[in-house]
Structures are given as structure tokens and as C-alpha cells.
Design an enzyme around this catalytic site. Structure first.
Site, PDB file in Angstrom:
ATOM      1  N   THR A 389     -10.505   3.325   0.582  1.00 30.76           N
ATOM      2  CA  THR A 389      -9.787   4.488   1.103  1.00 30.76           C
ATOM      3  C   THR A 389     -10.486   4.832   2.414  1.00 30.76           C
ATOM      4  OG1 THR A 389      -9.155   5.232  -1.084  1.00 30.76           O
ATOM      5  CG2 THR A 389      -9.197   6.933   0.585  1.00 30.76           C
ATOM      6  N   GLU A 409      -5.208   3.214  -2.545  1.00 33.80           N
ATOM      7  CA  GLU A 409      -5.944   3.205  -3.815  1.00 33.80           C
ATOM      8  C   GLU A 409      -7.048   2.164  -3.784  1.00 33.80           C
ATOM      9  OE1 GLU A 409      -7.743   4.195  -6.631  1.00 33.80           O
ATOM     10  OE2 GLU A 409      -6.978   2.366  -7.545  1.00 33.80           O
ATOM     11  N   SER A 459      -8.671  12.059  -6.412  1.00 28.40           N
ATOM     12  CA  SER A 459      -9.985  12.689  -6.204  1.00 28.40           C
ATOM     13  C   SER A 459     -10.177  13.062  -4.743  1.00 28.40           C
ATOM     14  CB  SER A 459     -11.098  11.723  -6.603  1.00 28.40           C
ATOM     15  OG  SER A 459     -11.017  11.416  -7.960  1.00 28.40           O
ATOM     16  N   GLY A 479     -13.829   6.839  -1.816  1.00 26.98           N
ATOM     17  CA  GLY A 479     -14.745   6.451  -2.888  1.00 26.98           C
ATOM     18  C   GLY A 479     -14.299   6.814  -4.287  1.00 26.98           C
TER      19      GLY A 479
HETATM   20  N1  GLU Z   1      -6.909   6.508  -5.521  1.00 26.68           N
HETATM   21  C1  GLU Z   1      -8.060   7.302  -5.223  1.00 26.68           C
HETATM   22  C2  GLU Z   1      -7.747   8.773  -5.266  1.00 26.68           C
HETATM   23  O1  GLU Z   1      -6.697   9.181  -4.886  1.00 26.68           O
HETATM   24  C3  GLU Z   1      -8.587   7.015  -3.864  1.00 26.68           C
HETATM   25  C4  GLU Z   1      -9.042   5.625  -3.785  1.00 26.68           C
HETATM   26  C5  GLU Z   1     -10.502   5.512  -3.736  1.00 26.68           C
HETATM   27  O2  GLU Z   1     -11.127   6.058  -2.842  1.00 26.68           O
HETATM   28  O3  GLU Z   1     -11.024   4.868  -4.622  1.00 26.68           O
HETATM   29  O4  GLU Z   1      -8.568   9.535  -5.647  1.00 26.68           O
END
Ligand code: GLU
Length: 592
Positions: A389, A409, A459, A479
Site C-alpha cells: 500500500t 491490498e 486499517s 502496512g
Molecule cells: N488492505 C489493507 C487495508 O485496507 C491495506 C493494505 C496493506 O497495507 O496491507 O487496511
């Protein structure tokens, strides 16, 4: 108005600025930072610059974000003092079902599910950027796409981080022929220093520049997206096929949200509400910590002391226990926001933190007495997190600020590139619970269960720190669940430890993302100063914390997050930025 600007490209320096700042861009890649600076230099505002950065990142950091994904753009509008968020989170298609990742009652393996079409959410980034531009920008979409079109068409030098992500991709860039052709031409992974040209992506961005976002959400490109996500990993058979239709794409809408507001030691924070768990979990953790004098070395606290780290670990464990149970897309299932941050609830949770040892694995609390209507707790599961990300921040000469976390993601998303169009599709739907948890009899609402049109829990936590109603810092991080703790660490470094912005980013971070979880901590890179000492680590082991390795060894060697930030000095009008050496973080400062 006539505007003359000259660029000062100051890689990771924090020099003091002259009195007439013309804006600052802080991005994890120099070419994308330059794209944003170009908008500012041409008289554009922070939203225009953010649009250009996002499109350029799609080209130079294709593994992390792009038009096949989604994100949260927080904007401070200097003229009105308002802060708004463009939520372009991916959404589940209409045919999505709560048990789609566990068709036989058994959750699919993450590696398989996340690389099949079933994981692909309806992408939001392009609609989000276009919406922000139309409402708060000054430039046409095509102008903000121009730097990205050039980068994709002419090519750019592959940096160490892109090369490493191809080399360590868990096979994701080799799964689909279109993806392999771009990143592993002739079967050979691109190496650092190589030159990457992406003609299909350039063509797609040109098409969008000429015809607008509807060229993506409708017509041949929309049909190509639908077809691409109908691919399944052979191990999953029919169950792995994507369920998105052209109607899902045509009806995709962003949400405009107001930020979640919180207070910490006299500062005001604006951060990300649901569907992200980022803001609520970070604010709850800060609330749990406020009774500890974290900045006071005379009382045995201070940066990196065992007392400070122990309090942080325990607060994270408590807040993540609540996160796991209570937070999802509250447009679909209500989240007890008031209760989770209520001072009485937070005080009772904080009282569970003991100075003489690690607490037994905490359960989620019950914040519902502070909510208008009581809601019992659903169950949840832990899942793999990717370090990727991207996060960037911009301030313009008028004092408008953007802090934007953007994602597909997992690193490389689903690994599925839309044939002929050159961009990757996300695997965001794997942020949902894999097995449904809703249970009407038990009163379980299934806060993060898959449902048609719903957004998976995130997150991501783009955040601004305000003093006396004015933004002073804007930051965020990638992260996965560690995002919450990276943003927390930086906040503590600024507020409790009195660090400069660059020091706050450089300092090693500590993270626990599960109530039962082990400690992850950073170290081993020269810039991570002051480090977490061996004596403090030993004390943490004695308190019962796991994850730090054998006694006597240095257990802090991870890398967590990648924070980009800008700062404003309300007293002088000064502007600055800081970026993360954990990637190719770059700050561009402009002067008038
Ligand atoms: N899919 C994660 C989220 O929306 C972000 C991806 C990541 O930084 O691992 O929290």
C-alpha cells in the site's frame, strides 16, 4: 495570478525554509513526488497535486496502488477550515455472499483466495480522485494524468524496492501471463536499474484523460475488468471466480465522510472513521496511554524505555481486541464508535494495564452501554498482512492539505492485470471475514462479514494533528494492521517525545496487532535512531512479552510501514515535509 516557482528537490533533508513556501509534496517515490510538484508549480492546489501523485504511483509503484484499487483521501480546506474525506474503498459486488470465501464451511487458504478473481472488489480510486478534483481541485482530470502518461509511455528506472517486490512476490507476478509479461519479460524478473515501459497502461491513462472516468466504469474497459476477474485459481475451481458485473462497476460511488475526531494531550486529531478500523483503534490506543507519562524519562519513561514500550504493547493488545470484534463498514453494520472512545470505557480498559507484567490475552470489552442501542459482539479471525500500500501527503501554497493512503491490498493485489489495459486488480475483499460470523440468535451482527455492496474493513489511517484549530502535521502509512501502530508511533514521537517530523519517522517502531500477539519491533538500519536497546528488550522479555527472540539477542530487526508527512507552522506560515527511508521516500519543496 502570476506564479513563479522553482523546485528544490531535497531528498530526505529537513532544511529550514524561506518565508514564502509554495507547497510541499512527500511521496514514497521520487518520480511520483515530481508529478505532484509539477502540478503545484503550474498553480494547481493540493488536490490537483494529489491526483497527479496517485496516477504516477500507479506507474512507478504498481505493486502498491492504482486505478484497480481504492483508498482514503483526507483533505483540509484552508478557506473554510473544513476537513473532508473521499472514501474510494472498493466494494463487494452485488452477487457477493457472506460464505463466498468458505463455500464448504472451511475458509479458503489466503494465498489462493487472494490471487483469484473472487477477491477483487469494485475499484474506487479513479472515481475518488475524479470526485475530489471536481469538488475541490482546480485542474482537469487530463492535466493530472499527464505526468503518469509520460512515465508509463517513456518508462522509468526500476528502483530497489520495485525490484525486491518482484523478486519476493510469492509468485504473484508469475501467475498471470499479462502480469508476467510486464514484470518478468522473457521470464526474467526486472532488476534494479532496469527500465520499465508500460505501453498498455499509457494507453489506458490516455483513454481516461480523453473520455473521463466513465471510460473505466462503463464500456469496453469495464467489460475487460469483469472478464479478467472471472479468472479463478485452478485449485479453487468455480468457487474462485469473481462475481463483479458491469452493473457493479457502473453503479460504484464514493462516499464523502467527515473525519473521526479525537484529543490527545492538548492536540486534536482528525483521522479515518469506518469502514477503516484505523482511526478508532489508534484513538482508543492513545486514550489507553494518556495516563502514562510516556515522555518523562525522570519517571522511567521516555522513548524506547521498557516502561514506555510495555505500556504501548499492552494498550495495542487491548485496542486490537476491540478492533477484531467491533469494527467493519458501519454503513452496513453499526460500529459502537461512541462507546469505544468514551472516557469511562477507555479508563476501565486502561486499568487492565499492569506495570509488573504482561496481561493474559484480553477479550474485547463491551462498549455498548455508551451506545444509543446495545449490540453484542461478533467473533473474528486473524489474517496475513502485506507490508504494502502507499501513503503520501501534500500541502499547497494556500495551506490546503491532503493526506492520502491508497492500496490494491496485498503487494501486487490479486496479481491479475486487465489484459490489454496494463493495470492490476486489487484483492481487497480478502479484508472481510473469510467465514461468516453473523448469528442472529447470539445477537452477532457480523460487522465485517461479506455482503453485497459492502466495504471490507480497512486499517488505513490518514491522519492530521491540529493545534488551536489549525493543521500542523499530516501523515499516514501502509502496512495492513500495522498501519495503525505506525501512525500511533509517529504520533507519540511528535507529542510525547518532542521529535522533529523527520526524527519521528526515522525512529524505530513497535507493533502488536492482535490481543494474543507477539511484539514486532524495528532496528538494524542506521537511520533508526535512537534504537530500542538490549536492556529494554530484556526487560520486556522479563515482563512476559514474546516475539523478541532469545535472551541476550537483539530481537528488533523488522521494517514496519512507510510514513510520508507534511507539516505547517501556523505561527510563521512555514511548510515542510518528511519522508521514509524504508522506501525511496522523497520530499519536494517549492518556493514562491
Ligand atoms: N488492505 C489493507 C487495508 O485496507 C491495506 C493494505 C496493506 O497495507 O496491507 O487496511
Amino acid at each position: 495570478m502570476f506564479f513563479r516557482a522553482f523546485l528544490a528537490l531535497c531528498l530526505l533533508s529537513s532544511s529550514v525554509l524561506a518565508a514564502a513556501p509554495g507547497g510541499v509534496v512527500a511521496v514514497s517515490h521520487p518520480a511520483a513526488a515530481a508529478a505532484g510538484a509539477r502540478m503545484l508549480a503550474a498553480g494547481g492546489n493540493a488536490v490537483d497535486a494529489a491526483a497527479a501523485v496517485q496516477f504516477a504511483l500507479n506507474v512507478v509503484e504498481p505493486q502498491s496502488s492504482g486505478i484497480g484499487g481504492g483508498g482514503f483521501m483526507m483533505i483540509y480546506l484552508a478557506k473554510t477550515g473544513e476537513t473532508v474525506i473521499v472514501d474510494s474503498r472498493e466494494r463487494a459486488p452485488a452477487a457477493a455472499r457472506a460464505d463466498q470465501f468458505a463455500p464448504d464451511g472451511l475458509p479458503m487458504p489466503f494465498a489462493l483466495a487472494s490471487t483469484s478473481g473472487l477477491a477483487v472488489g469494485v475499484p474506487g480510486t479513479l472515481r475518488g480522485v475524479d470526485t475530489a478534483l471536481k469538488r475541490w481541485g482546480t485542474q482537469p482530470l487530463a492535466a493530472t494524468l499527464a505526468p503518469a502518461i509520460e512515465l508509463a509511455g517513456r518508462g522509468f528506472r526500476v528502483n530497489r524496492f520495485l525490484a525486491e517486490d518482484i523478486a519476493n512476490d510469492d509468485g504473484r507476478t508469475a501467475l498471470q501471463p499479462e502480469t508476467a509479461a510486464v514484470f518478468r519479460p522473457g521470464g526474467v524478473p526486472l532488476a534494479e536499474g532496469g527500465w520499465l515501459v508500460q505501453p498498455d497502461l499509457a494507453k489506458t491513462l490516455k483513454l481516461i484523460a480523453a473520455k473521463g472516468p466513465n471510460a473505466f466504469y462503463r464500456g469496453p474497459l469495464a467489460r475487460a475488468i469483469v472478464k479478467a476477474q472471472q479468472r479463478a485459481r485452478s485449485e479453487l475451481g468455480e468457487a474462485g471466480r469473481g462475481r463483479m458485473t458491469t452493473a457493479d462497476l457502473a453503479r460504484y460511488e464514493v462516499a464523502i465522510r467527515t473525519p473521526l475526531m479525537g484529543r490527545y494531550r492538548g492536540w486534536t486529531l482528525a483521522t479515518m472513521p469506518p469502514p477503516s478500523s484505523g482511526g478508532l483503534t489508534m484513538l482508543e490506543t492513545l486514550g489507553l496511554l494518556e495516563r502514562f507519562p510516556l515522555g518523562d524519562a525522570a519517571q522511567g519513561y521516555g522513548f524506547g524505555s521498557a516502561k514506555t514500550l510495555h505500556a504501548m504493547i499492552e494498550a495495542m493488545r487491548l485496542a486490537f481486541a476491540d478492533r477484531a470484534v467491533w469494527i467493519g463498514d458501519d454503513d452496513a453494520a453499526p460500529v459502537p464508535r461512541t462507546g469505544l472512545l468514551h472516557p469511562d470505557y477507555v479508563a476501565a480498559r486502561s486499568a487492565l494495564i499492569q506495570s509488573d507484567g504482561r496481561m493474559d490475552t484480553p477479550q474485547a470489552g463491551d462498549p455498548t452501554p455508551w451506545e444509543p442501542a446495545a449490540r453484542p459482539a461478533p467473533a473474528t479471525r486473524a489474517r496475513a498482512e502485506s507490508p504494502h500500500t502507499t501513503h503520501f501527503a501534500v500541502v499547497d501554497r494556500w495551506g490546503n492539505v491532503v493526506t492520502y493512503t491508497s492500496t490494491i491490498e496485498y503487494t501486487w493485489g490479486s496479481g491479475i492485470m486487465v489484459p490489454g489495459y496494463g493495470f492490476l486488480l486489487n484483492n481487497e475483499l480478502t479484508d472481510f471475514n473469510f467465514a461468516p460470523t453473523a448469528d442472529a440468535a447470539a445477537g452477532n451482527p457480523g460487522a465485517n462479514d461479506v455482503a453485497p455492496g459492502k466495504r471490507p474493513r480497512s486499517s488505513m489511517a490518514p491522519t492530521m494533528l491540529f493545534r488551536d484549530g489549525k493543521p500542523v502535521y499530516a501523515y499516514g502509512s501502509p502496512g495492513g494492521a500495522t498501519i495503525i501502530n505506525s501512525v500511533l508511533n509517529v504520533t507519540l514521537n511528535l507529542v510525547d517525545h518532542g521529535m522533529t517530523l523527520q526524527q519521528a519517522i526515522d525512529a524505530p517502531r513497535l507493533s502488536v496487532t492482535h490481543a494474543a500477539g507477539r511484539v514486532s519491533c524495528e532496528g538494524g538500519q542506521a537511520f533508526m535512531q535512537p534504537g530500542f536497546g538490549l536492556a529494554a528488550q530484556e526487560a520486556l522479555r522479563r515482563l512476559g512479552h514474546a516475539g523478541l527472540g532469545e535472551a541476550g539477542t537483539d530481537g528488533c530487526g523488522q521494517t514496519i510501514g512507510s510514513v510520508q508527512a507534511v507539516s505547517l507552522d501556523p505561527a510563521t506560515g512555514g511548510q515542510d515535509g518528511a519522508a521514509d527511508r524504508r522506501r525511496e521516500g522523497t520530499v519536494v519543496r517549492l518556493r514562491r
